[in-house]
Design an enzyme around this catalytic site. Structure first.
Site, PDB file in Angstrom:
ATOM      1  N   ASP A  42      23.968 -46.314  74.644  1.00 43.17           N
ATOM      2  CA  ASP A  42      24.613 -45.043  74.969  1.00 43.17           C
ATOM      3  C   ASP A  42      26.018 -45.281  75.530  1.00 43.17           C
ATOM      4  OD1 ASP A  42      24.676 -42.325  75.206  1.00 43.17           O
ATOM      5  OD2 ASP A  42      23.751 -42.290  77.181  1.00 43.17           O
TER       6      ASP A  42
HETATM    7  C1  FPP Z   1      23.654 -52.006  61.491  1.00 45.56           C
HETATM    8  C2  FPP Z   1      23.753 -51.643  62.901  1.00 45.56           C
HETATM    9  C3  FPP Z   1      22.860 -52.302  63.836  1.00 45.56           C
HETATM   10  C4  FPP Z   1      24.687 -50.755  63.279  1.00 45.56           C
HETATM   11  C5  FPP Z   1      24.866 -50.252  64.650  1.00 45.56           C
HETATM   12  C6  FPP Z   1      26.197 -49.544  64.727  1.00 45.56           C
HETATM   13  C7  FPP Z   1      26.299 -48.846  66.035  1.00 45.56           C
HETATM   14  C8  FPP Z   1      26.881 -49.593  67.198  1.00 45.56           C
HETATM   15  C9  FPP Z   1      25.871 -47.575  66.124  1.00 45.56           C
HETATM   16  C10 FPP Z   1      25.849 -46.819  67.386  1.00 45.56           C
HETATM   17  C11 FPP Z   1      25.833 -45.364  67.094  1.00 45.56           C
HETATM   18  C12 FPP Z   1      25.622 -44.506  68.292  1.00 45.56           C
HETATM   19  C13 FPP Z   1      25.220 -43.132  67.954  1.00 45.56           C
HETATM   20  C14 FPP Z   1      25.807 -44.914  69.595  1.00 45.56           C
HETATM   21  C15 FPP Z   1      25.663 -44.078  70.815  1.00 45.56           C
HETATM   22  O1  FPP Z   1      26.910 -43.776  71.404  1.00 45.56           O
HETATM   23  P1  FPP Z   1      27.345 -42.255  71.512  1.00 45.56           P
HETATM   24  O2  FPP Z   1      28.038 -41.885  70.240  1.00 45.56           O
HETATM   25  O3  FPP Z   1      26.140 -41.425  71.838  1.00 45.56           O
HETATM   26  O4  FPP Z   1      28.378 -42.275  72.691  1.00 45.56           O
HETATM   27  P2  FPP Z   1      28.459 -41.230  73.919  1.00 45.56           P
HETATM   28  O5  FPP Z   1      27.156 -41.398  74.678  1.00 45.56           O
HETATM   29  O6  FPP Z   1      29.636 -41.729  74.701  1.00 45.56           O
HETATM   30  O7  FPP Z   1      28.646 -39.866  73.349  1.00 45.56           O
END
Ligand code: FPP
Length: 290
Positions: A42
């Site tokens: 997160d």
């Molecule tokens: C193939 C593989 C393993 C890929 C992984 C790629 C990756 C790091 C994906 C994370 C996507 C995600 C929704 C993260 C959460 O942060 P958020 O967008 O919820 O951030 P926030 O909490 O600040 O809104």
């Protein structure tokens, strides 16, 4: 000349870091180590905002943080790691954002299969967990390729939860279990037993054993590929589970450092393992006293 000495300094710092990690791993292995650690990654977008970057850059740094974290877990012989990469809820984000995150995920699945990747270095079998039919065809095919390419790896298991929510997983599993039971009854009926699927009060043999038990449901969970997680780490200080591994987390320790996901590091993992070991010692004491 300047470049050469900075390379040398980087290598020295890396070797010292790796030596220090080995020492800490040795100390931690005096206690019980977790078999399975799960991560809710997160805070990528908040990190990007904090650094004045675009959201996508936050996810990119987040992926690097993930690769480092996998290395630390495997150095500590944690066999099972599970990550929450994209929930079914995340599909409700702006379409451009969903599209760019999926594009990044596609690119990173390919990166996982490169020869030098953590997956190949540590012999990791990769599973994609979730309702994969919700993914676009290219992402689904890449996920299938990665699962096939790593199916003979047996040193560790990485479960990537994508298009996943726990309630969806449980619903799917109950549906599969009911179908299986219905088939069993149909077979019995065909043999002339004549019980039929009449209610939940008894099983196919007419005894009072439950029709469906916990093991039936667990067998059909997407997460049947791993034991229940010992530790769940959620970055950015949030303590919600956000529909992640609800069934499997009945006995898990939740650790929730304030660091945003891209800021997460080795010491956060150490702290979570120490919490886990303290909890085990507490339970052991309680067991002895009773
Ligand atoms: C193939 C593989 C393993 C890929 C992984 C790629 C990756 C790091 C994906 C994370 C996507 C995600 C929704 C993260 C959460 O942060 P958020 O967008 O919820 O951030 P926030 O909490 O600040 O809104």
């Amino acid at each position: 000349m300047e470049k050469q000495s900075s390379n040398w300094a980087t290598q020295l710092i890396e070797s010292l870091g790796s030596f220090l990690r080995r020492c800490i791993c040795l100390i931690l292995s005096a206690g019980c180590l977790p078999r399975h650690v799960a991560f809710i990654m997160d805070g990528n977008r908040r990190y990007a905002k904090k650094q004045g970057l675009l959201d996508g850059a936050g996810h990119r740094v987040g992926f690097l943080a993930l690769m480092n974290m996998l290395k630390y877990c495997y150095e500590l012989n944690v066999k099972y790691v599970t990550i929450y990469a994209f929930s079914i809820e995340n599909f409700k984000r702006r379409p451009e954002e969903v599209e760019s995150t999926m594009q990044l995920i596609l690119e990173k699945i390919e990166a996982l299969l490169e020869k030098e990747s953590i997956v190949n270095q540590y012999g990791v079998r990769v599973h994609f967990i979730g309702n994969l039919e919700l993914l676009s065809k290219p992402v689904r095919l890449a996920a299938e390729r990665a699962m096939n390419a790593t199916e003979h790896n047996s040193k560790a298991v990485l479960s990537i939860c994508i298009a996943y929510t726990s309630t969806d997983e449980i619903t799917h599993s109950v549906e599969e279990t009911c179908k299986e039971k219905q088939d069993e009854f149909r077979d019995l009926d065909a043999c002339g037993a004549g019980y039929g699927l009449v209610g939940l009060g008894g099983n196919a043999t007419g005894s009072n054993e439950p029709l469906i038990d916990v093991a039936d449901i667990e067998k059909h969970m997407y997460m049947a590929v791993a034991p229940d997680p010992d530790i769940i780490i959620r970055s950015s200080g949030e303590t919600r589970l956000s529909n992640f591994l609800l069934w499997q987390s009945a006995s898990s320790i939740l650790y929730s450092p304030r660091a945003l996901w891209p800021e997460i590091g080795f010491w956060h993992l150490v702290r979570a393992i120490l919490d886990f070991q303290r909890n085990l010692a507490y339970l052991e004491n309680k067991r002895k006293q009773s």
